[in-house]
Design a protein around this motif. Sequence first.
Motif, PDB file in Angstrom:
ATOM      1  N   ILE A 170      11.103   0.047 -44.808  1.00 23.36           N
ATOM      2  CA  ILE A 170      10.572  -1.172 -44.192  1.00 23.36           C
ATOM      3  C   ILE A 170       9.517  -0.841 -43.144  1.00 23.36           C
ATOM      4  O   ILE A 170       8.443  -1.464 -43.103  1.00 23.36           O
ATOM      5  N   ASN A 174       5.488  -1.940 -43.116  1.00 22.15           N
ATOM      6  CA  ASN A 174       4.892  -2.586 -41.944  1.00 22.15           C
ATOM      7  C   ASN A 174       3.735  -1.776 -41.381  1.00 22.15           C
ATOM      8  O   ASN A 174       2.678  -2.325 -41.045  1.00 22.15           O
ATOM      9  N   ASP A 328       6.771 -11.449 -37.322  1.00 21.73           N
ATOM     10  CA  ASP A 328       7.324 -11.247 -38.653  1.00 21.73           C
ATOM     11  C   ASP A 328       6.705 -12.245 -39.630  1.00 21.73           C
ATOM     12  O   ASP A 328       5.798 -13.019 -39.282  1.00 21.73           O
ATOM     13  N   LEU A 352       9.895  -7.744 -41.922  1.00 22.53           N
ATOM     14  CA  LEU A 352       8.555  -7.433 -42.400  1.00 22.53           C
ATOM     15  C   LEU A 352       7.505  -8.153 -41.571  1.00 22.53           C
ATOM     16  O   LEU A 352       7.682  -9.309 -41.178  1.00 22.53           O
ATOM     17  N   VAL A 356       2.902  -9.409 -45.139  1.00 24.48           N
ATOM     18  CA  VAL A 356       3.602  -8.814 -46.274  1.00 24.48           C
ATOM     19  C   VAL A 356       4.121  -9.940 -47.147  1.00 24.48           C
ATOM     20  O   VAL A 356       4.783 -10.871 -46.659  1.00 24.48           O
TER      21      VAL A 356
END
Length: 362
Positions: A170, A174, A328, A352, A356
């Motif tokens: 993850i 990012n 996020d 995320l 994304v």
Amino acid sequence: MMNRRNFNKLLGAGLVAAAAPKIVTPALADDVLKVGFVYFGPVGDFGWTYQHDVGRQDIVKKFGDKVKTTYVENVPESADAERVIANLAAKGHKLIFTTSFGYMDPTIKAAKRFPKTYFEHCAGYKLASNVSVYEARFYEGRYVQGVIAGMMSKTGVAGYIASIPIPEVIMGMNAFLLGMRSVNPTAKLKFIMVNTWYDPGKEGDAAKALIDQGCDIVTQHTDSTAPLQVYAQRGIKGFGEATDMLKFAPTAQLTASVNNWGPYYVKRVQDVIDGTWKSANTWGGLASGMLEMAPYHNMPDNVVAAAKATEEGIKSGKIVIFKGPLKDQKGIAKSTEGVVLDDGSISSMDWLVEGVVGDLPK
């Protein structure tokens, strides 16, 4: 890092389709230091396991006949791992490297049974008096890749072949998008979670799917060379993983984040020889040399210059990747202006960043 890759409920047996473990052991003398390695994949994966074995070979080159090494490949991240680890200890291996997160609990259990043996666990967070942990800051390389993608992508949409939905993966996604958005604020990242570290078929299919979805640059957090070979066939660019994969796709690879375990392995062997080994928690990156960028290819000179400048900025601390403002996917603030996420927050990342596309598995 008390939470690093702390989603072991997602990491059970069968992450890698494991063959019967293969043990490779040279003839051993009684007066040499025996060093063992446990691998979840084959040494021929040309990715994660291959690069750990390069580090093992560095030990052999450095110490010669003073040290003899053994490796066991294709060991499932299951209860069977404890048997393999304990077997190495029982056979007199004084120092044992267990090279995957799923070996964490088996390593701790084996360490209790063999208190005079030293254990080094890669990517875990549980320490003991005879257990150390070590990991690389892979996300730093992802950010450099993102800068390159941001400058070279014509669509502004890149793809990410993700392995398992754990913090390491993850944070990599990012960091990649943050790197892209540092040069293209509207860039987007699409991903496919393949739920395996090494499966050439699945990895290749994921690469094709992302390209079909409009991604004109794709990276991977998996270990085979299959994605790069797909990129070459489809006429797009991408990045290698864990090792320099250029020879498998000389027209497609832009660079690769290379895991450089050798210096750490050599140092820890020397510590055992000198009687100075102590339990420690190591998380190294570009500045320490535990992570390196492969040579830059297939890109204009200005992109090479930007990539090198980014690399140097991360090393010097001028570039801080997870620095606010950060939001996020839902627009919720995760860090305000100028606030830097600490290592604990990074190593337990389960969200995320904005931009994304797609949801993490529940």
